[in-house]
Motif scaffolding. Sequence first.
Motif, PDB file in Angstrom:
ATOM      1  N   TYR A 111       6.137  -1.318  -8.621  1.00 27.51           N
ATOM      2  CA  TYR A 111       5.058  -2.303  -8.662  1.00 27.51           C
ATOM      3  C   TYR A 111       5.445  -3.587  -7.956  1.00 27.51           C
ATOM      4  O   TYR A 111       6.615  -3.907  -7.759  1.00 27.51           O
ATOM      5  N   THR A 112       4.416  -4.302  -7.554  1.00 24.66           N
ATOM      6  CA  THR A 112       4.537  -5.661  -7.036  1.00 24.66           C
ATOM      7  C   THR A 112       3.290  -6.399  -7.487  1.00 24.66           C
ATOM      8  O   THR A 112       2.215  -5.800  -7.598  1.00 24.66           O
ATOM      9  N   ILE A 113       3.407  -7.693  -7.783  1.00 27.67           N
ATOM     10  CA  ILE A 113       2.268  -8.457  -8.302  1.00 27.67           C
ATOM     11  C   ILE A 113       2.042  -9.692  -7.436  1.00 27.67           C
ATOM     12  O   ILE A 113       2.925 -10.540  -7.312  1.00 27.67           O
ATOM     13  N   GLN A 114       0.849  -9.740  -6.838  1.00 30.14           N
ATOM     14  CA  GLN A 114       0.411 -10.939  -6.130  1.00 30.14           C
ATOM     15  C   GLN A 114      -0.785 -11.516  -6.879  1.00 30.14           C
ATOM     16  O   GLN A 114      -1.812 -10.844  -7.013  1.00 30.14           O
ATOM     17  N   ASP A 137       1.177   0.571  -0.184  1.00 34.02           N
ATOM     18  CA  ASP A 137       2.469   0.878   0.414  1.00 34.02           C
ATOM     19  C   ASP A 137       3.464   1.312  -0.660  1.00 34.02           C
ATOM     20  O   ASP A 137       4.186   2.300  -0.501  1.00 34.02           O
ATOM     21  N   ILE A 138       3.503   0.595  -1.769  1.00 26.68           N
ATOM     22  CA  ILE A 138       4.411   0.951  -2.863  1.00 26.68           C
ATOM     23  C   ILE A 138       4.002   2.277  -3.488  1.00 26.68           C
ATOM     24  O   ILE A 138       4.852   3.119  -3.820  1.00 26.68           O
ATOM     25  N   ALA A 139       2.697   2.499  -3.636  1.00 22.53           N
ATOM     26  CA  ALA A 139       2.224   3.771  -4.193  1.00 22.53           C
ATOM     27  C   ALA A 139       2.662   4.956  -3.333  1.00 22.53           C
ATOM     28  O   ALA A 139       2.867   6.060  -3.834  1.00 22.53           O
ATOM     29  N   ALA A 140       2.822   4.702  -2.032  1.00 22.55           N
ATOM     30  CA  ALA A 140       3.234   5.758  -1.103  1.00 22.55           C
ATOM     31  C   ALA A 140       4.750   5.817  -0.948  1.00 22.55           C
ATOM     32  O   ALA A 140       5.263   6.441  -0.006  1.00 22.55           O
ATOM     33  N   GLY A 141       5.468   5.172  -1.880  1.00 22.31           N
ATOM     34  CA  GLY A 141       6.923   5.249  -1.870  1.00 22.31           C
ATOM     35  C   GLY A 141       7.622   4.190  -1.060  1.00 22.31           C
ATOM     36  O   GLY A 141       8.842   4.243  -0.878  1.00 22.31           O
ATOM     37  N   GLY A 142       6.864   3.180  -0.572  1.00 19.25           N
ATOM     38  CA  GLY A 142       7.454   2.136   0.246  1.00 19.25           C
ATOM     39  C   GLY A 142       7.919   0.941  -0.557  1.00 19.25           C
ATOM     40  O   GLY A 142       7.736   0.874  -1.778  1.00 19.25           O
ATOM     41  N   GLN A 143       8.469  -0.019   0.143  1.00 20.03           N
ATOM     42  CA  GLN A 143       8.961  -1.251  -0.467  1.00 20.03           C
ATOM     43  C   GLN A 143       7.857  -2.282  -0.672  1.00 20.03           C
ATOM     44  O   GLN A 143       8.040  -3.243  -1.397  1.00 20.03           O
ATOM     45  N   THR A 352       1.716   0.510   8.457  1.00 16.84           N
ATOM     46  CA  THR A 352       3.049   0.666   7.875  1.00 16.84           C
ATOM     47  C   THR A 352       3.512   2.087   8.114  1.00 16.84           C
ATOM     48  O   THR A 352       2.709   2.976   8.402  1.00 16.84           O
ATOM     49  N   ASP A 353       4.807   2.313   8.036  1.00 12.61           N
ATOM     50  CA  ASP A 353       5.335   3.647   8.289  1.00 12.61           C
ATOM     51  C   ASP A 353       6.719   3.754   7.668  1.00 12.61           C
ATOM     52  O   ASP A 353       7.290   2.761   7.202  1.00 12.61           O
ATOM     53  N   THR A 354       7.265   4.948   7.727  1.00 11.65           N
ATOM     54  CA  THR A 354       8.553   5.238   7.093  1.00 11.65           C
ATOM     55  C   THR A 354       9.649   4.300   7.584  1.00 11.65           C
ATOM     56  O   THR A 354      10.469   3.817   6.802  1.00 11.65           O
ATOM     57  N   GLY A 355       9.684   4.028   8.878  1.00 11.87           N
ATOM     58  CA  GLY A 355      10.751   3.224   9.440  1.00 11.87           C
ATOM     59  C   GLY A 355      10.679   1.754   9.109  1.00 11.87           C
ATOM     60  O   GLY A 355      11.621   1.010   9.390  1.00 11.87           O
ATOM     61  N   VAL A 356       9.577   1.312   8.523  1.00 15.47           N
ATOM     62  CA  VAL A 356       9.439  -0.103   8.193  1.00 15.47           C
ATOM     63  C   VAL A 356       9.656  -0.333   6.704  1.00 15.47           C
ATOM     64  O   VAL A 356      10.603  -1.010   6.299  1.00 15.47           O
ATOM     65  N   THR A 357       8.796   0.225   5.883  1.00 14.19           N
ATOM     66  CA  THR A 357       8.919  -0.005   4.439  1.00 14.19           C
ATOM     67  C   THR A 357       9.431   1.206   3.675  1.00 14.19           C
ATOM     68  O   THR A 357       9.739   1.102   2.494  1.00 14.19           O
ATOM     69  N   GLY A 358       9.501   2.354   4.347  1.00 14.33           N
ATOM     70  CA  GLY A 358       9.970   3.558   3.671  1.00 14.33           C
ATOM     71  C   GLY A 358       8.877   4.391   3.054  1.00 14.33           C
ATOM     72  O   GLY A 358       9.154   5.258   2.213  1.00 14.33           O
ATOM     73  N   THR A 359       7.628   4.160   3.438  1.00 16.39           N
ATOM     74  CA  THR A 359       6.538   4.968   2.904  1.00 16.39           C
ATOM     75  C   THR A 359       6.671   6.413   3.357  1.00 16.39           C
ATOM     76  O   THR A 359       7.399   6.728   4.294  1.00 16.39           O
ATOM     77  N   ARG A 360       5.916   7.294   2.694  1.00 13.35           N
ATOM     78  CA  ARG A 360       5.949   8.712   3.060  1.00 13.35           C
ATOM     79  C   ARG A 360       5.220   8.978   4.382  1.00 13.35           C
ATOM     80  O   ARG A 360       5.232  10.095   4.882  1.00 13.35           O
ATOM     81  N   GLY A 361       4.596   7.974   4.943  1.00 20.20           N
ATOM     82  CA  GLY A 361       3.896   8.113   6.210  1.00 20.20           C
ATOM     83  C   GLY A 361       2.992   6.930   6.436  1.00 20.20           C
ATOM     84  O   GLY A 361       2.919   6.008   5.612  1.00 20.20           O
TER      85      GLY A 361
END
Length: 371
Positions: A111-114, A137-143, A352-361
């Motif tokens: 989670y992240t909270i804004q 992005d976080i839901a998809a496994g990213g940062q 966003t993509d795997t190489g940036v935040t680490g998402t699954r795509g």
Amino acid sequence: MLADTYYIGLMSGTSLDGIDGVLARFDASGKPEVLARSELALPLALRTELLSLNQAGSDELARSALAANTLAKLSANVVQDVLRIAKMQAHQISAIGSHGQTVRHQPGLGYTIQLNAPALLAELTDITVIADFRSRDIAAGGQGAPLVPFFHAGVFQSGSTRVVLNLGGIANITVLQPGHHPVGFDTGPANVLMDGWCMKHTGQFFDRDGAWGATGNVHSRLLSHLIDSEPWFSLPAPKSTGRDLFHEVWLETRLNEIESSGEKISVTDVQATLCALTAETITRAIQTYAPNLTDLLVCGGGARNNQMLNALRTRLNCPVTTTEVVGIGTQDVEALAFAWLAWAHQNRISVTDTGVTGTRGPRILGATWPR
């Protein structure tokens, strides 16, 4: 995609200095042109409350909602100001991209909270609002951060390896290499620790131009301890961080560990060392992920810190300049990025993509609150 559409971007960063807003024209390819900018300092009471909400406390839900409403009202004032400066009307704006204020960032826990009140902002401005960019992005496994590298690629790409450095409360870099997707991640604290230390010992919100810190000397033992004692610095990218990790207690604990041997470090030496901490951790990240760097472009509030820029020039064998040399003000980059994120959302573009935040795509980020 429509040509010549208009978007407003709003950003309130980790430094809690204020709300930055830009109104920009976007062509069909997404290339922006800033037409107006405005900034509004956060009132002391709201700044104090937002800082408090970074930690667990009483009645957090109600206090968070009220703080979000206050932030939305101030954001609406910034919107009205950029409309006035650009001599435009609300109905001409496609959407507002609103970041909100991060008070918790725990991607490892999912989670992240804004704090944000996009419905209220849409009601106050009569403009569609795009917000909540980080949660998908976080839901998809990213940062969930940083979200700006694809924007950086669109406006700062050159014919060689370039790094864009944002010095907000937290420092983050985007590595731009011709023919490659951008790589971006947080490198550690930028202004967050320096601002807190400056406020505690001078009563000023920040060290203007780095002048106070420049009167001190880097304490090499403290610098080494700050880096070596924190496992986060050794984590590989993608990674992100915030006030959840880097805060006053983090610093005081490590400072006490050094001073427990009887050595006393002056407050200005601590400030100089915090500046060196930021420069050193940025440099190590660049040497790892962009060893063939040709130039560094700096933006964010820390771009005004001459001591910081000089520390980076000393460590990096390349030109270190600000984004102003390519026509975008250092305080405009992040707000413009969120205008661009709103443009991308409405045009169904993955940012966003795997190489940036680490998402699954690739993912399309944000949610819509219609006017």
